[in-house]
Design an enzyme around this catalytic site. Structure first.
Site, short mmCIF file in Angstrom:
data_model
loop_
_atom_site.label_atom_id
_atom_site.label_comp_id
_atom_site.label_asym_id
_atom_site.label_seq_id
_atom_site.Cartn_x
_atom_site.Cartn_y
_atom_site.Cartn_z
N MET A 191 0.84 -1.20 0.00
CA MET A 191 0.00 0.00 0.00
C MET A 191 0.88 1.25 0.00
SD MET A 191 -3.44 -0.84 2.11
CE MET A 191 -2.78 -0.47 3.73
N LEU A 223 6.70 3.00 1.43
CA LEU A 223 7.63 1.86 1.44
C LEU A 223 8.83 2.11 2.36
CD1 LEU A 223 7.51 0.94 -2.35
CD2 LEU A 223 6.08 0.10 -0.47
N HIS A 242 9.56 -3.49 3.20
CA HIS A 242 9.17 -3.79 1.81
C HIS A 242 10.41 -4.15 0.98
CE1 HIS A 242 5.82 -1.06 3.15
NE2 HIS A 242 5.13 -2.06 2.65
N GLN A 297 -10.28 -2.24 2.90
CA GLN A 297 -9.74 -2.84 4.12
C GLN A 297 -9.64 -1.85 5.28
OE1 GLN A 297 -5.90 -3.89 1.99
NE2 GLN A 297 -5.04 -3.57 4.02
N GLU A 335 5.83 -11.22 7.64
CA GLU A 335 5.32 -11.92 8.82
C GLU A 335 4.85 -10.95 9.90
OE1 GLU A 335 8.19 -14.69 10.29
OE2 GLU A 335 7.71 -16.17 8.75
N LYS A 336 5.18 -9.66 9.76
CA LYS A 336 4.67 -8.72 10.77
C LYS A 336 3.15 -8.77 10.79
CE LYS A 336 4.12 -4.26 10.44
NZ LYS A 336 2.76 -4.05 10.97
N ASP A 337 2.55 -8.84 9.60
CA ASP A 337 1.09 -8.99 9.49
C ASP A 337 0.78 -10.49 9.45
OD1 ASP A 337 0.19 -6.11 9.11
OD2 ASP A 337 1.72 -6.29 7.57
N SER A 364 4.79 1.19 8.23
CA SER A 364 4.43 2.52 7.69
C SER A 364 3.78 3.35 8.78
CB SER A 364 3.47 2.36 6.52
OG SER A 364 4.01 1.48 5.57
O1 PAF Z 1 -0.07 -5.54 3.87
C1 PAF Z 1 -0.48 -4.67 3.09
O2 PAF Z 1 0.21 -3.71 2.78
C2 PAF Z 1 -1.88 -4.80 2.52
O3 PAF Z 1 -2.76 -5.34 3.45
C3 PAF Z 1 -1.92 -5.58 1.20
C4 PAF Z 1 -1.48 -7.02 1.38
C5 PAF Z 1 -1.03 -4.89 0.17
C6 PAF Z 1 -3.36 -5.59 0.66
O4 PAF Z 1 -3.85 -4.31 0.44
#
Ligand code: PAF
Length: 289
Positions: free
Chosen positions: A39, A42, A46, A70, A157-159, A195
């Site tokens: 998203m 960066l 990333h 989301q 893996e943070k998410d 971010s």
């Molecule tokens: O992790 C993210 O940046 C977002 O949730 C993703 C996977 C790009 C989906 O919008």
């Protein structure tokens, strides 16, 4: 000047047809393709995803799309940091091959009515406090995967919950892609790079690494035999004592089903989410028992 010219030369496409044409040309040349969905805003985390993608495939596409579906109505969609030029320059530096930056209309044209919902996995932990969030994530990721048709897709893996959900979606929908998780990148003091760390002021930034510290301490206590629910409750109290404003959860779960564990006898994941000023921070660690 020459540096900024070089940085601005990363090829960018905005439509799925242009994306597909680029990918088809690579495939015709026998090359494999990896996708790194982002998203924007960066950072080195990333960069690690792109590096892992470069190690796995001949070509790397990074997508940049701040996905409205989301974000909840009271979340930071409007304020989410956006700087496409800086992101394109970053991606050129880390040697991605293509930036896919679709518009909202390209992703969600008039009449769009479909959602991908992952029952159970999407309703717990972050899903319990962000209703619909993972439906939005799963839907946009399925779209990005079908648009780019990569061999591999990379997620941090943070998410962790997001990674588990995307793996489930790819398996359930028979998507011909390998979903790869990449270890969390941390600042020297342990704070997971995100971010949303940009929302922290200096005092909050000094508090933030406690999230990782509390998870480590709880993991250690569980490994030593302390009751899981006691360790997690103590972890929540420790976060508040450290200066966090509110704790959404601190939980020890099965790493695949995300169901809470009563006893840690096998693989387990410890996750927490807590608010600090404008930022909602998440982190997680594997429990090695
Ligand atoms: O992790 C993210 O940046 C977002 O949730 C993703 C996977 C790009 C989906 O919008």
């Amino acid at each position: 000047m020459s540096g900024s010219f070089a940085e601005s030369t990363l090829a960018t496409v905005r439509s799925k047809s242009d994306l597909r044409a680029r990918v088809a040309a690579w495939r015709a040349a026998g090359e494999t393709v990896a996708l790194v969905p982002t998203m924007g805003a960066l950072h080195v985390g990333h960069g690690a995803l792109v590096e892992a993608a470069r190690g796995a495939a001949d070509r790397v596409v990074a997508s940049l799309f701040v996905n409205p579906t989301q974000f909840g109505p009271r979340e930071d969609f409007a304020a989410y940091p956006r700087d496409e030029a800086a992101d394109a320059a970053f991606l050129a530096r880390v040697r991605a091959d293509l930036l896919y930056a679709p518009t909202v209309a390209e992703m969600y044209p008039d009449g769009f009515a479909t959602a991908v919902r992952v029952a159970g996995l999407g309703d717990v932990l972050c899903g319990a406090v962000r209703p619909g969030h993972f439906d939005g994530v799963a839907t946009v990721v399925v779209k990005l995967l079908t648009q780019a048709a990569p061999d591999f897709a990379f997620f941090g893996e943070k998410d962790y919950q997001q990674l588990v959900i995307i793996r489930r979606v790819a398996a359930d929908l028979d998507l011909p892609v390998r979903i790869e998780g990449v270890a969390t990148v941390r600042d020297a003091d342990g704070l997971a790079v995100s971010s949303r760390n940009a929302y922290l002021d200096a005092a909050q930034r000094a508090i933030a690494p406690a999230l990782q510290g509390v998870l480590r301490a709880a993991a250690q206590r569980i490994a030593e035999g302390v009751d899981i629910s006691d360790a997690c409750e103590d972890g929540k109290a420790a976060l508040i004592a450290a200066g966090f404003d509110k704790v959404d959860y601190c939980a020890c779960v099965d790493p695949e089903t995300l169901q809470p564990l009563a006893e840690a006898t096998g693989p387990a994941r410890l996750l927490a989410a807590a608010h600090l000023g404008r930022a909602r921070l998440i982190d997680n660690i594997a429990l090695k028992l």
